[in-house]
Design a protein around this motif. Structure first.
Motif, PDB file in Angstrom:
ATOM      1  N   ASN A 143       0.859  -1.186   0.000  1.00 49.10           N
ATOM      2  CA  ASN A 143       0.000   0.000   0.000  1.00 49.10           C
ATOM      3  C   ASN A 143       0.889   1.227   0.000  1.00 49.10           C
ATOM      4  N   LYS A 144       0.359   2.333  -0.502  1.00 49.38           N
ATOM      5  CA  LYS A 144       1.190   3.525  -0.656  1.00 49.38           C
ATOM      6  C   LYS A 144       0.859   4.639   0.319  1.00 49.38           C
ATOM      7  N   GLY A 145      -0.102   4.414   1.205  1.00 52.65           N
ATOM      8  CA  GLY A 145      -0.400   5.468   2.150  1.00 52.65           C
ATOM      9  C   GLY A 145      -1.603   5.164   3.019  1.00 52.65           C
ATOM     10  N   LEU A 146      -2.071   6.211   3.667  1.00 55.74           N
ATOM     11  CA  LEU A 146      -3.140   6.110   4.658  1.00 55.74           C
ATOM     12  C   LEU A 146      -4.313   6.989   4.251  1.00 55.74           C
ATOM     13  N   ARG A 147      -5.487   6.410   4.276  1.00 57.01           N
ATOM     14  CA  ARG A 147      -6.719   7.172   4.051  1.00 57.01           C
ATOM     15  C   ARG A 147      -7.354   7.433   5.413  1.00 57.01           C
ATOM     16  N   LEU A 148      -7.523   8.693   5.762  1.00 55.54           N
ATOM     17  CA  LEU A 148      -8.119   9.093   7.035  1.00 55.54           C
ATOM     18  C   LEU A 148      -9.529   9.602   6.797  1.00 55.54           C
ATOM     19  N   LEU A 186      -3.323  10.242   2.134  1.00 54.87           N
ATOM     20  CA  LEU A 186      -1.992  10.770   2.375  1.00 54.87           C
ATOM     21  C   LEU A 186      -0.966   9.674   2.120  1.00 54.87           C
ATOM     22  N   ASP A 187      -0.062   9.922   1.163  1.00 53.52           N
ATOM     23  CA  ASP A 187       0.982   8.945   0.887  1.00 53.52           C
ATOM     24  C   ASP A 187       1.964   8.895   2.051  1.00 53.52           C
ATOM     25  N   TRP A 188       2.589   7.724   2.232  1.00 51.30           N
ATOM     26  CA  TRP A 188       3.624   7.618   3.255  1.00 51.30           C
ATOM     27  C   TRP A 188       4.737   8.596   2.937  1.00 51.30           C
ATOM     28  N   PRO A 189       5.291   9.269   3.927  1.00 49.30           N
ATOM     29  CA  PRO A 189       6.314  10.287   3.658  1.00 49.30           C
ATOM     30  C   PRO A 189       7.595   9.680   3.103  1.00 49.30           C
ATOM     31  N   GLU A 190       8.295  10.476   2.306  1.00 47.88           N
ATOM     32  CA  GLU A 190       9.586  10.075   1.749  1.00 47.88           C
ATOM     33  C   GLU A 190      10.672  10.370   2.787  1.00 47.88           C
ATOM     34  N   ILE A 191      11.293   9.304   3.300  1.00 50.61           N
ATOM     35  CA  ILE A 191      12.344   9.444   4.308  1.00 50.61           C
ATOM     36  C   ILE A 191      13.525   8.587   3.882  1.00 50.61           C
ATOM     37  N   ASP A 192      14.712   9.175   3.864  1.00 46.71           N
ATOM     38  CA  ASP A 192      15.901   8.438   3.457  1.00 46.71           C
ATOM     39  C   ASP A 192      16.067   7.180   4.312  1.00 46.71           C
ATOM     40  N   GLY A 193      16.276   6.050   3.654  1.00 48.16           N
ATOM     41  CA  GLY A 193      16.516   4.804   4.368  1.00 48.16           C
ATOM     42  C   GLY A 193      15.262   4.057   4.764  1.00 48.16           C
ATOM     43  N   THR A 194      14.096   4.653   4.528  1.00 52.82           N
ATOM     44  CA  THR A 194      12.828   4.009   4.876  1.00 52.82           C
ATOM     45  C   THR A 194      11.996   3.840   3.611  1.00 52.82           C
ATOM     46  N   GLY A 232      -9.187  19.456   8.252  1.00 54.35           N
ATOM     47  CA  GLY A 232      -9.309  20.305   7.072  1.00 54.35           C
ATOM     48  C   GLY A 232      -8.063  21.115   6.782  1.00 54.35           C
ATOM     49  N   VAL A 233      -7.007  20.930   7.573  1.00 49.32           N
ATOM     50  CA  VAL A 233      -5.777  21.708   7.402  1.00 49.32           C
ATOM     51  C   VAL A 233      -4.659  20.752   6.981  1.00 49.32           C
ATOM     52  N   ASP A 234      -4.148  20.939   5.771  1.00 47.63           N
ATOM     53  CA  ASP A 234      -3.175  20.000   5.204  1.00 47.63           C
ATOM     54  C   ASP A 234      -1.933  19.842   6.078  1.00 47.63           C
ATOM     55  N   VAL A 235      -1.385  20.965   6.551  1.00 46.77           N
ATOM     56  CA  VAL A 235      -0.149  20.877   7.322  1.00 46.77           C
ATOM     57  C   VAL A 235      -0.371  20.159   8.650  1.00 46.77           C
ATOM     58  N   VAL A 236      -1.547  20.324   9.223  1.00 48.35           N
ATOM     59  CA  VAL A 236      -1.869  19.605  10.461  1.00 48.35           C
ATOM     60  C   VAL A 236      -1.931  18.105  10.202  1.00 48.35           C
ATOM     61  N   MET A 237      -2.538  17.699   9.104  1.00 53.10           N
ATOM     62  CA  MET A 237      -2.675  16.281   8.813  1.00 53.10           C
ATOM     63  C   MET A 237      -1.335  15.647   8.441  1.00 53.10           C
ATOM     64  N   GLU A 238      -0.465  16.413   7.798  1.00 53.00           N
ATOM     65  CA  GLU A 238       0.880  15.902   7.530  1.00 53.00           C
ATOM     66  C   GLU A 238       1.598  15.630   8.846  1.00 53.00           C
ATOM     67  N   PHE A 239       1.435  16.561   9.788  1.00 52.54           N
ATOM     68  CA  PHE A 239       2.013  16.376  11.120  1.00 52.54           C
ATOM     69  C   PHE A 239       1.429  15.135  11.794  1.00 52.54           C
ATOM     70  N   VAL A 240       0.113  14.974  11.718  1.00 49.83           N
ATOM     71  CA  VAL A 240      -0.561  13.854  12.368  1.00 49.83           C
ATOM     72  C   VAL A 240      -0.079  12.521  11.814  1.00 49.83           C
ATOM     73  N   VAL A 241      -0.002  12.403  10.491  1.00 47.92           N
ATOM     74  CA  VAL A 241       0.423  11.134   9.895  1.00 47.92           C
ATOM     75  C   VAL A 241       1.857  10.799  10.290  1.00 47.92           C
ATOM     76  N   ALA A 264       2.411   7.507  12.764  1.00 49.54           N
ATOM     77  CA  ALA A 264       3.140   6.377  12.186  1.00 49.54           C
ATOM     78  C   ALA A 264       4.615   6.364  12.589  1.00 49.54           C
ATOM     79  N   ASN A 265       5.049   7.362  13.373  1.00 44.81           N
ATOM     80  CA  ASN A 265       6.447   7.451  13.797  1.00 44.81           C
ATOM     81  C   ASN A 265       7.372   7.479  12.583  1.00 44.81           C
ATOM     82  N   LEU A 266       6.998   8.296  11.612  1.00 46.18           N
ATOM     83  CA  LEU A 266       7.757   8.412  10.369  1.00 46.18           C
ATOM     84  C   LEU A 266       8.172   9.865  10.169  1.00 46.18           C
ATOM     85  N   TYR A 267       9.321  10.199  10.712  1.00 44.64           N
ATOM     86  CA  TYR A 267       9.838  11.552  10.563  1.00 44.64           C
ATOM     87  C   TYR A 267      11.361  11.490  10.465  1.00 44.64           C
ATOM     88  N   ARG A 268      11.934  12.509   9.856  1.00 47.52           N
ATOM     89  CA  ARG A 268      13.388  12.552   9.696  1.00 47.52           C
ATOM     90  C   ARG A 268      14.042  13.038  10.984  1.00 47.52           C
TER      91      ARG A 268
END
Length: 435
Positions: free
Chosen positions: A75-80, A89-97, A391-400, A404-408
């Protein structure tokens, strides 16, 4: 009757992802490892059947390939879904993951991990239940007493004795082995309960796993009402989906809610979206506890190391446990492989590094998750966040990224503002596995 005797450098109790992973790592490093599994494969486990990109990365460290030809559905991401919003929202691009997750029914997923451990050189004993620890005069564990089981897991014999200077508890949420060593679960940690079932559906190959952060139903008066908890739908790519619902004990309805009834009600109201109803069910709804945020400590105690669910390593943000089962196994294996052949006194002292390293890796994030679990236990706060946050894109990016514990990590790679905020939050809370 003569008892069967077996010796190894490490005995692992439980052949789920955590036990199989540590068995594989240690065998790959040249250690003599025995893994005991009370059931026989294939066997089921009540779970969401999903590996996030973090877990896919951990499987890669282990040397496992997850090809779709073997039943691993990508799967390529999460539907909320919630608050009148529907976001993909697609899974974030993180080096090594990897930028994808996978799903596979636990009936075959766990066997895949166990067989990988066998191919790596671990000795796997199926239908053998660890009955009690073998404790030396100094109070340290030195093996386990075990018995054969039948296909239902009932004790039938013969009896056996498995000796090793290091024993791993990978026997799940109840962890009879840890309890028998005096390690009870902690009441100051969140606990979840989840129910799941399998259904056939024409959308079995959907590209997104789906999470309903707000579950609503229609009551007898025709009014819409909010159901406690959250729901998930995980496409498995084999004609079926894993569908489930979870609830945290911070919710006021935790002790009174009928989780199976809640799930049936939710399916009745939303099932048309996936083409599921009572006629597409492949079996009963089953439920299990989710031990969260290090709810059993210490993770090293008199020769016993706890990995995965036995040490309460489920993410309080999303109920995910396989990632942390694999990660704790890797950390424990590194410490054991480094020190297991030192003189006994030195080895025992050095194994204390395991809970410290585990705390450094996951402690801050899990502590943050405990705060989150407390907040969502207040329905008004949860509804406010869903209504205005989704309804706020930047908030949802933060939430995902947070859920999912997926951050650089800003210390090792280029990070954006959201990555830096999450990283800072995990650093300012206590980062230990024992607090």
């Amino acid at each position: 009757m003569t008892m069967n005797e077996f010796d190894a450098e490490v005995v692992v109790v439980g052949a789920g992802p955590a036990g199989s992973a540590i068995g594989a790592y240690l065998a790959q490093a040249g250690h003599e490892v025995i893994i005991l599994e009370k059931s026989g494969f294939p066997r089921d486990k009540i779970c969401g059947d999903a590996l996030t990109p973090r877990a896919v990365k951990e499987a890669g460290y282990l040397g496992m390939e997850l090809p779709e030809s073997d039943g691993w559905h990508r799967n390529k991401g999460l539907r909320l879904i919630g608050g009148g919003h529907r976001l993909e929202l697609d899974w974030p691009e993180i080096d090594g993951t990897p930028n994808y997750g996978v799903t596979r029914p636990r009936m075959s997923m766990d066997e895949a991990f166990a067989r990988h451990a066998q191919r790596s050189g671990a000795r796997l004993f199926e239908q053998v239940r660890a009955m009690s620890p073998d404790i030396g005069d100094d109070g340290w564990i030195r093996g386990v007493h075990a018995s054969g089981t039948d296909h239902r897991g009932r004790r039938v014999g013969p009896e056996a004795h498995f000796r090793a200077p290091i024993v791993i508890a990978a026997d799940g949420v109840s962890s009879r082995l840890a309890v028998s060593m005096g390690l009870e679960k902690r009441d100051d940690r969140p606990m979840g309960i989840a129910a799941r079932a399998y259904h056939t559906t024409p959308r079995h190959a959907d590209d997104y796993v789906e999470s309903w952060v707000e579950m609503r139903s229609t009551n007898a008066a025709g009014e819409s009402e909010t159901l406690p908890g959250y729901g998930w739908i995980f496409p498995l790519g084999d004609g079926t989906v894993n569908i489930g619902a979870g609830l945290l004990d911070s919710s006021p309805q935790f002790k009174s809610v009928d989780l199976r009834g809640m799930m049936n009600q939710w399916i009745a109201d939303m099932g048309h979206e996936w083409g599921i109803d009572e006629t597409t069910s492949l079996g009963p709804i089953k439920s299990a506890a989710l031990p969260m945020a290090f709810n059993r400590t210490p993770h090293f105690h008199r020769g016993l190391l706890l990995v995965g669910d036995s040490g309460g390593m489920v993410n309080p943000f999303n109920g995910e446990g396989i990632d942390y089962a694999l990660e704790s196994a890797r950390i424990a294996a590194e410490v054991i492989s480094t020190y297991s052949r030192y003189p006994q006194a030195v080895m025992r002292r050095r194994l204390e590094e395991y809970p410290a390293l585990l705390g450094d890796s996951l402690g801050g994030y899990f502590t943050l998750g405990r705060v989150f679990a407390s907040i969502i236990g207040h329905p008004a706060l949860m509804q406010f966040g869903i209504k205005y946050g989704m309804g706020v894109d930047v908030v949802m990016e933060f939430v995902v990224k947070l859920l999912a514990n997926l951050y650089r990590d800003p210390k090792v790679s280029e990070a954006d503002l959201i990555d830096r905020i999450i990283s800072a939050l995990t650093r300012i809370v206590p980062a230990t596995s024992n607090v």
